[in-house]
Design a protein around this motif. Structure first.
Motif, PDB file in Angstrom:
ATOM      1  N   GLU A  79       0.885  -1.168   0.000  1.00  0.00           N
ATOM      2  CA  GLU A  79       0.000   0.000   0.000  1.00  0.00           C
ATOM      3  C   GLU A  79       0.922   1.216   0.000  1.00  0.00           C
ATOM      4  O   GLU A  79       2.136   1.071   0.175  1.00  0.00           O
ATOM      5  CB  GLU A  79      -0.885  -0.001   1.251  1.00  0.00           C
ATOM      6  N   THR A  81       0.444   4.361   1.763  1.00  0.00           N
ATOM      7  CA  THR A  81       0.461   5.294   2.902  1.00  0.00           C
ATOM      8  C   THR A  81       1.807   5.260   3.637  1.00  0.00           C
ATOM      9  O   THR A  81       2.372   6.308   3.970  1.00  0.00           O
ATOM     10  CB  THR A  81      -0.674   4.944   3.896  1.00  0.00           C
ATOM     11  N   GLU A 113      -2.214 -12.164  -2.669  1.00  0.00           N
ATOM     12  CA  GLU A 113      -3.560 -12.594  -2.301  1.00  0.00           C
ATOM     13  C   GLU A 113      -4.035 -13.636  -3.297  1.00  0.00           C
ATOM     14  O   GLU A 113      -3.439 -13.814  -4.352  1.00  0.00           O
ATOM     15  CB  GLU A 113      -4.516 -11.398  -2.383  1.00  0.00           C
ATOM     16  N   TYR A 262      -5.180   2.692  12.063  1.00  0.00           N
ATOM     17  CA  TYR A 262      -6.278   3.665  12.160  1.00  0.00           C
ATOM     18  C   TYR A 262      -6.712   3.987  13.592  1.00  0.00           C
ATOM     19  O   TYR A 262      -6.530   3.197  14.512  1.00  0.00           O
ATOM     20  CB  TYR A 262      -7.489   3.139  11.401  1.00  0.00           C
TER      21      TYR A 262
HETATM   22  P1  HAM Z   1      -6.849  -0.813   1.705  1.00  0.00           P
HETATM   23  O1  HAM Z   1      -8.277  -0.889   2.125  1.00  0.00           O
HETATM   24  O2  HAM Z   1      -5.972  -1.930   2.069  1.00  0.00           O
HETATM   25  O3  HAM Z   1      -6.316   0.554   2.285  1.00  0.00           O
HETATM   26  O4  HAM Z   1      -6.785  -0.614   0.154  1.00  0.00           O
HETATM   27  C1  HAM Z   1      -7.459   0.469  -0.499  1.00  0.00           C
HETATM   28  C2  HAM Z   1      -8.177  -0.033  -1.732  1.00  0.00           C
HETATM   29  O5  HAM Z   1      -7.244  -0.708  -2.585  1.00  0.00           O
HETATM   30  C3  HAM Z   1      -9.238  -1.089  -1.461  1.00  0.00           C
HETATM   31  O6  HAM Z   1     -10.452  -0.499  -1.072  1.00  0.00           O
HETATM   32  C4  HAM Z   1      -9.349  -1.763  -2.812  1.00  0.00           C
HETATM   33  O7  HAM Z   1     -10.174  -1.012  -3.681  1.00  0.00           O
HETATM   34  C5  HAM Z   1      -7.929  -1.705  -3.331  1.00  0.00           C
HETATM   35  N1  HAM Z   1      -7.266  -3.020  -3.176  1.00  0.00           N
HETATM   36  C6  HAM Z   1      -6.736  -3.548  -2.052  1.00  0.00           C
HETATM   37  N2  HAM Z   1      -6.205  -4.769  -2.305  1.00  0.00           N
HETATM   38  C7  HAM Z   1      -6.396  -5.013  -3.616  1.00  0.00           C
HETATM   39  C8  HAM Z   1      -6.069  -6.089  -4.511  1.00  0.00           C
HETATM   40  N3  HAM Z   1      -5.415  -7.167  -4.092  1.00  0.00           N
HETATM   41  N4  HAM Z   1      -6.427  -5.991  -5.812  1.00  0.00           N
HETATM   42  C9  HAM Z   1      -7.079  -4.885  -6.265  1.00  0.00           C
HETATM   43  N5  HAM Z   1      -7.407  -3.828  -5.484  1.00  0.00           N
HETATM   44  C10 HAM Z   1      -7.082  -3.889  -4.180  1.00  0.00           C
HETATM   45  C11 HAM Z   1      -5.041   1.016   2.074  1.00  0.00           C
HETATM   46  O8  HAM Z   1      -4.257   0.511   1.324  1.00  0.00           O
HETATM   47  C12 HAM Z   1      -4.733   2.283   2.832  1.00  0.00           C
HETATM   48  N6  HAM Z   1      -3.341   2.681   2.523  1.00  0.00           N
HETATM   49  C13 HAM Z   1      -5.711   3.384   2.484  1.00  0.00           C
HETATM   50  C14 HAM Z   1      -5.447   4.633   3.255  1.00  0.00           C
HETATM   51  C15 HAM Z   1      -4.761   5.715   2.832  1.00  0.00           C
HETATM   52  N7  HAM Z   1      -5.796   4.859   4.502  1.00  0.00           N
HETATM   53  C16 HAM Z   1      -5.356   6.046   4.872  1.00  0.00           C
HETATM   54  N8  HAM Z   1      -4.709   6.560   3.850  1.00  0.00           N
END
Ligand code: HAM
Length: 419
Positions: A79, A81, A113, A262
């Motif tokens: 991710e 962040t 995943e 969080y």
């Molecule tokens: P997260 O919920 O892990 O949050 O990921 C954010 C978005 O990334 C998810 O809602 C989804 O749409 C997309 N996503 C996650 N995993 C996958 C995957 N394997 N394939 C496709 N799309 C995916 C974060 O990553 C935090 N950094 C968000 C954040 C920013 N919170 C505060 N600041």
């Protein structure tokens, strides 16, 4: 050789749609005065274990980690962040300006995943992070921004905003003990993941995708009843402001998010009750944990693949019109034409005109076919006859009009007609 499982190639029409959406998101972020930031795809593994969290599935099971040739433990970012926080600290951005620092980013993330619809091992995230502002207004502004993205993409009828408060880390520690106590009697009933979550992070049992219909989850003590008044007050204030802005939401007490950092407000925008398109929340202690600097923060991340898929489903007709177009297709009917064409294309390209030429003598028919495939507007034909007469034939492929123009300066005419 195939692309690796969970990865895919982006080309042709798909990359046009993908980038159109990313550009729309960038434009929206700019209207909120967020600045673009780009951080490396690789970071020290320790950064993610200390930020994303040792108890998260992401760090425990999904990271692409390896030792590099210098024996450093490196990971592909799961991710963005964590990298932004690291950059904020290591570049001392926090000391350079005012009290609010706003960034947006777009780039690849990697998670090991099980691939399925909307779940990849390499995917793209667009996200925003706001540092330095602890007011409820910043909570609401960030949620409002995510909500305007959904609206701008015409997905509002299919997307629900779910919101919750998870209080402070101290409150969650106490609540974790209460939950552990409640869940321990149902251990035999739990999926394997939840069995290990019981020790590591019992909050994640609440949003387990496998066990979510089990009675012991529905009957679990609620975090809301174990929060102090200031956490609840903040949450209530955010909801009032959202009401005031006409932003619809659904309170979801099981929403805890899959990352450890969080506190207080967390939210997700869920498409069709299945896929989370956007996930985010406040993380006020993370910067301090990494860099010993008190710096409240809030942000969200968007899964670009998921939002593209939702957009395609909801706007089939519009998507069918997204096509590559070019302005001028050149046709050389003799070898002698090509040096003239190279010069001429250069002149037009300097004015921003999109030009192309097949140097394969495929004749008028072959070139015309390619010109139509690329949705060209003009066909410029240069053959022996034209060179002899000092002319070129310019055909407008939309109106089918054809005219002979002077070889010496026909580019000006094209620029004039194009305007
Ligand atoms: P997260 O919920 O892990 O949050 O990921 C954010 C978005 O990334 C998810 O809602 C989804 O749409 C997309 N996503 C996650 N995993 C996958 C995957 N394997 N394939 C496709 N799309 C995916 C974060 O990553 C935090 N950094 C968000 C954040 C920013 N919170 C505060 N600041």
């Amino acid at each position: 050789m195939e692309a690796l499982r969970g990865t895919y190639d982006l080309y042709d029409k798909e990359i046009l749609i993908h980038m159109e959406i990313v550009n729309t998101l960038k434009e929206i972020a700019q209207t909120y005065n967020f600045d673009e930031i780009k951080t490396p795809l690789i970071e020290k593994t320790e950064l993610f274990s200390r930020t994303t969290g040792n108890s998260s599935d992401i760090v425990r099971k999904e990271m692409y980690s390896f030792l590099d040739k210098g024996d450093r433990n490196i990971s592909l970012r799961p991710e963005l962040t964590a990298g932004v926080v690291r950059s904020f600290l290591s570049n001392k951005i926090y000391g350079k300006r005012q009290s609010q620092y706003k960034f947006f980013y777009y780039g690849e993330a990697f998670r090991y995943e099980r691939p399925q619809k909307g779940r990849y091992r390499q995917f793209h995230q667009f996200g925003v992070e706001m540092f330095g502002d602890e007011t409820v207004y910043s909570d609401v502004e960030v949620i409002l921004m995510a909500s305007s993205i959904i609206k701008k993409l015409g997905l509002e009828n299919k997307v629900k905003l779910k919101i919750n408060t998870i209080g402070s880390a101290a409150e969650r520690r106490l609540y974790s003990d209460i939950l552990r106590n409640h869940f321990k009697n149902y251990k035999d009933d739990m999926c394997d993941d939840c069995k290990s979550r019981l020790e590591i992070n019992p909050l994640r049992i609440l949003d387990c995708k496998i066990d979510n219909n089990k009675e012991y989850i529905k009957d679990a003590p609620q975090l809301k009843n174990n929060l102090n008044t200031s956490s609840l007050k903040r949450y209530a204030e955010v909801l009032v402001l959202l009401d005031d802005l006409g932003i619809e939401y659904e309170e979801d007490t099981t929403l805890v998010r899959g990352l450890d950092y969080y506190n207080d407000i967390v939210f997700e925008f869920v498409y069709d009750n299945t896929h989370t398109l956007i996930g985010g929340g406040r993380y006020d202690t993370l910067v301090d944990e990494i860099g010993n600097i008190n710096m409240p923060a809030i942000g969200f991340g968007i899964g670009i693949e998921r939002i593209v898929e939702a957009f395609k489903e909801q706007h089939k007709e519009y998507v069918s019109t997204i096509e590559k177009t070019i302005d001028v297709m050149y046709v050389g009917l003799t070898e002698k034409a090509y040096p003239i064409i190279l010069k001429s294309m250069n002149k037009l390209r300097e004015e921003g005109v999109i030009c192309s030429c097949l140097y394969n003598k495929s004749g008028l028919k072959g070139n015309l076919k390619e010109a139509l495939r690329l949705n060209s507007i003009y066909l410029v034909i240069i053959g022996e006859d034209e060179i002899e007469k000092g002319e070129v034939t310019v055909k407008n492929l939309i109106t089918q009009e054809e005219q002979a123009l002077k070889l010496a300066n026909f580019e000006e005419d094209i620029l004039n007609i194009k305007d």
